[in-house]
Write a protein that holds these residues in place. Structure first.
Motif, PDB file in Angstrom:
ATOM      1  N   LEU A 213       5.741 -60.703 -24.512  1.00 52.21           N
ATOM      2  CA  LEU A 213       5.785 -62.130 -23.560  1.00 52.21           C
ATOM      3  C   LEU A 213       7.264 -62.562 -23.384  1.00 52.21           C
ATOM      4  CD1 LEU A 213       2.413 -63.773 -24.066  1.00 52.21           C
ATOM      5  CD2 LEU A 213       3.444 -63.016 -21.768  1.00 52.21           C
ATOM      6  N   PHE A 214       7.840 -62.460 -25.139  1.00 53.40           N
ATOM      7  CA  PHE A 214       9.398 -62.921 -25.176  1.00 53.40           C
ATOM      8  C   PHE A 214      10.380 -61.974 -24.634  1.00 53.40           C
ATOM      9  CE2 PHE A 214      13.433 -63.118 -27.785  1.00 53.40           C
ATOM     10  CZ  PHE A 214      13.671 -64.436 -27.219  1.00 53.40           C
ATOM     11  N   ASP A 215       9.879 -60.717 -24.425  1.00 49.99           N
ATOM     12  CA  ASP A 215      10.832 -59.705 -23.600  1.00 49.99           C
ATOM     13  C   ASP A 215      10.785 -60.064 -22.254  1.00 49.99           C
ATOM     14  OD1 ASP A 215      11.508 -58.349 -25.833  1.00 49.99           O
ATOM     15  OD2 ASP A 215      10.220 -56.825 -25.682  1.00 49.99           O
ATOM     16  N   GLN A 216       9.664 -60.703 -21.802  1.00 53.44           N
ATOM     17  CA  GLN A 216       9.579 -60.957 -20.307  1.00 53.44           C
ATOM     18  C   GLN A 216      10.368 -62.059 -20.198  1.00 53.44           C
ATOM     19  OE1 GLN A 216       5.689 -61.207 -18.571  1.00 53.44           O
ATOM     20  NE2 GLN A 216       5.007 -59.563 -19.740  1.00 53.44           N
ATOM     21  N   ILE A 217      10.245 -63.117 -20.954  1.00 51.75           N
ATOM     22  CA  ILE A 217      11.057 -64.357 -20.750  1.00 51.75           C
ATOM     23  C   ILE A 217      12.450 -64.284 -20.793  1.00 51.75           C
ATOM     24  CG2 ILE A 217      11.894 -66.478 -22.128  1.00 51.75           C
ATOM     25  CD1 ILE A 217       9.062 -66.684 -23.303  1.00 51.75           C
ATOM     26  N   CYS A 218      13.061 -63.320 -21.438  1.00 57.62           N
ATOM     27  CA  CYS A 218      14.482 -62.749 -21.342  1.00 57.62           C
ATOM     28  C   CYS A 218      15.045 -62.323 -20.138  1.00 57.62           C
ATOM     29  CB  CYS A 218      14.701 -61.873 -22.545  1.00 57.62           C
ATOM     30  SG  CYS A 218      14.661 -62.689 -24.153  1.00 57.62           S
TER      31      CYS A 218
ATOM     32  N   PRO B 250      22.392 -62.716 -33.274  1.00 58.44           N
ATOM     33  CA  PRO B 250      22.459 -63.145 -32.020  1.00 58.44           C
ATOM     34  C   PRO B 250      21.234 -63.827 -31.439  1.00 58.44           C
ATOM     35  CG  PRO B 250      21.943 -60.801 -32.244  1.00 58.44           C
ATOM     36  CD  PRO B 250      21.938 -61.152 -33.522  1.00 58.44           C
ATOM     37  N   GLY B 251      21.367 -64.268 -30.210  1.00 61.93           N
ATOM     38  CA  GLY B 251      20.059 -64.682 -29.416  1.00 61.93           C
ATOM     39  C   GLY B 251      19.720 -66.293 -29.842  1.00 61.93           C
ATOM     40  N   SER B 252      20.838 -67.027 -30.347  1.00 63.06           N
ATOM     41  CA  SER B 252      20.649 -68.300 -30.640  1.00 63.06           C
ATOM     42  C   SER B 252      19.503 -68.837 -31.404  1.00 63.06           C
ATOM     43  CB  SER B 252      20.556 -69.096 -29.101  1.00 63.06           C
ATOM     44  OG  SER B 252      19.416 -69.093 -28.436  1.00 63.06           O
ATOM     45  N   THR B 253      18.760 -67.846 -32.254  1.00 58.62           N
ATOM     46  CA  THR B 253      17.605 -68.114 -32.948  1.00 58.62           C
ATOM     47  C   THR B 253      18.012 -69.114 -33.903  1.00 58.62           C
ATOM     48  OG1 THR B 253      16.997 -65.919 -32.825  1.00 58.62           O
ATOM     49  CG2 THR B 253      15.911 -67.049 -34.447  1.00 58.62           C
ATOM     50  N   ILE B 254      19.321 -69.302 -34.387  1.00 53.11           N
ATOM     51  CA  ILE B 254      19.940 -70.505 -35.159  1.00 53.11           C
ATOM     52  C   ILE B 254      19.253 -71.814 -34.597  1.00 53.11           C
ATOM     53  CG2 ILE B 254      22.249 -70.845 -34.182  1.00 53.11           C
ATOM     54  CD1 ILE B 254      22.248 -70.653 -37.657  1.00 53.11           C
TER      55      ILE B 254
ATOM     56  N   THR C 131       5.097 -76.635 -31.075  1.00 50.44           N
ATOM     57  CA  THR C 131       5.128 -75.254 -31.415  1.00 50.44           C
ATOM     58  C   THR C 131       6.740 -74.876 -31.561  1.00 50.44           C
ATOM     59  OG1 THR C 131       4.990 -74.682 -29.086  1.00 50.44           O
ATOM     60  CG2 THR C 131       2.927 -74.653 -30.358  1.00 50.44           C
ATOM     61  N   GLU C 132       7.603 -75.508 -31.181  1.00 57.62           N
ATOM     62  CA  GLU C 132       8.991 -75.005 -31.272  1.00 57.62           C
ATOM     63  C   GLU C 132       9.976 -75.927 -31.058  1.00 57.62           C
ATOM     64  OE1 GLU C 132      10.892 -70.714 -30.114  1.00 57.62           O
ATOM     65  OE2 GLU C 132      10.863 -72.230 -28.287  1.00 57.62           O
ATOM     66  N   HIS C 133      10.948 -75.990 -31.987  1.00 57.27           N
ATOM     67  CA  HIS C 133      12.107 -76.754 -31.691  1.00 57.27           C
ATOM     68  C   HIS C 133      13.366 -75.759 -31.157  1.00 57.27           C
ATOM     69  CE1 HIS C 133      11.035 -80.196 -34.678  1.00 57.27           C
ATOM     70  NE2 HIS C 133      10.420 -80.217 -33.395  1.00 57.27           N
ATOM     71  N   SER C 134      13.939 -76.169 -30.133  1.00 50.19           N
ATOM     72  CA  SER C 134      15.439 -75.292 -29.657  1.00 50.19           C
ATOM     73  C   SER C 134      16.436 -76.257 -29.484  1.00 50.19           C
ATOM     74  CB  SER C 134      14.867 -74.510 -28.751  1.00 50.19           C
ATOM     75  OG  SER C 134      15.796 -73.321 -28.540  1.00 50.19           O
ATOM     76  N   HIS C 135      17.293 -76.283 -30.829  1.00 46.97           N
ATOM     77  CA  HIS C 135      18.409 -77.137 -30.712  1.00 46.97           C
ATOM     78  C   HIS C 135      19.624 -76.589 -29.830  1.00 46.97           C
ATOM     79  CE1 HIS C 135      16.291 -78.281 -34.399  1.00 46.97           C
ATOM     80  NE2 HIS C 135      16.735 -79.566 -34.045  1.00 46.97           N
TER      81      HIS C 135
END
Ligand code: AVI
Length: 327
Positions: A45-50, A160-164, A279-283
């Motif tokens: 699903l994450f691959d689809q999001i991208c 990469p990917g802004s996972t930070i 379920t998630e924070h994305s700063h």
């Protein structure tokens, strides 16, 4: 496989997942760690999001890399030991590897063993001169990188990917301090950082029209049903993405549409109507905000590349060398 393990044999991964899920769901404001999104179904699903039109980060970062990879490679320098955190299929890394001068080794680090070794094999075929040394580990905890056969002039971590952005501020500082220790004085850090922007763009990116992000979010409940003997009714939870300006982040929530009781490994979890699980924070950072954070970890920003609309950035940082003491 997971279902078989969950019924009988002791499985340390299942135990950790269960302990984390129970700890999060017992809090007054319920949470679940976002790292559990990525089972096989969640990764698909994450691959689809991208690839979604609303989810700008992946294609924007790729555009920046295509335009500036040669310059990034020059900053990183020759005979480099390149360590990648959360390497996945290493698509972005190939753009760098194609341009690095005589890299000493590439160390992809990923928790997903199968994916990691498949990718390493493909890279060995495509880059026969390169030592590819995969490490199956959680990069947010300390780990020892393998020794390259050829000595490196320098070490760099690529993230990469802004996972930070999925780490808390304290977590991001701790992660970067770990990077600084790993690469040592003079070492480098190349990182994808998503930038602050119009909240409407952000909320759409995390709640797309096709409902793929909603399915990705709900898969966390489905995963607990599959692996932790839970009985979440997925139809009774709605996906929400909200911009929280005070924290400069997008928060993803699963909101209970009704009052209900869910069971998790025999434990009852009560939900009031409208109560949510975060379920998630994305700063999302400003350039100065991220530079300040990096400084707290002992890293200095040297170069920043962005797309034209300054939606996303790739940043090159160094661990300053300690000044020599006067004799
Ligand atoms: C992996 N990470 C950088 C993604 C993000 O944008 O925070 C995870 C994601 N969640 C929903 N969409 C994408």
């Amino acid at each position: 496989m997971a279902a078989i393990l969950s019924r009988g044999l002791p499985d340390p991964e299942r135990e950790r997942f269960l302990a984390d899920a129970l700890a999060g769901l017992r809090q007054p404001s319920k949470t679940l760690p976002c790292k559990y999104f990525y089972d096989a179904e969640g990764s698909k699903l994450f691959d689809q999001i991208c690839t979604l039109p609303e989810y700008y980060p992946t294609r924007t970062e790729l555009g920046i890399l295509r335009a500036h990879a040669a310059e990034m490679a020059r900053c990183l320098g020759p005979e480099l030991l390149l360590i990648e955190y959360g390497s996945g299929s290493s698509v972005k890394t190939r753009l760098l590897l194609d341009r690095l001068a005589r890299p000493s080794a590439y160390v992809p680090v990923d928790i997903s063993r199968e994916h990691l070794f498949e990718t390493a094999l493909a890279l060995r075929l495509d880059y026969p001169q390169l030592a590819v040394l995969p490490v199956c580990a959680d990069f947010s905890a300390p780990f020892a990188p393998p020794r390259a056969l050829r000595p490196a002039l320098r070490r760099a971590v690529y993230f990469p990917g802004s996972t930070i952005g999925n780490f808390s501020e304290a977590g991001a500082v701790a992660l970067m301090a770990g990077v600084a220790r790993l690469v040592g004085p003079g070492g480098a850090f190349l990182v994808g950082v998503d930038l602050k922007k119009d909240p409407r763009v952000l909320e759409r990116a995390y709640d797309d029209a096709a409902g793929v992000t909603a399915a990705f979010d709900r898969n966390l409940l489905a995963r607990m049903n599959r692996e932790l003997d839970a009985d979440f009714d997925l139809r009774r939870f709605s996906h929400r993405a909200v911009w929280v300006p005070a924290a400069s982040r997008i928060e993803m929530h699963l909101v209970s549409d009704v009052e209900q009781v869910v069971h998790l490994d025999g434990v009852e979890i009560h939900f009031a109507r409208g109560e949510s699980i975060c379920t998630e924070h994305s700063h999302k950072y400003t350039r100065t905000g991220f530079a300040r954070l990096a400084r707290r970890a002992g890293l200095a920003v040297r170069r920043v590349w962005t797309d034209r609309a300054a939606r996303f950035s790739v940043q090159y940082l160094e661990v300053p060398r300690r000044p020599r003491r006067a004799q």
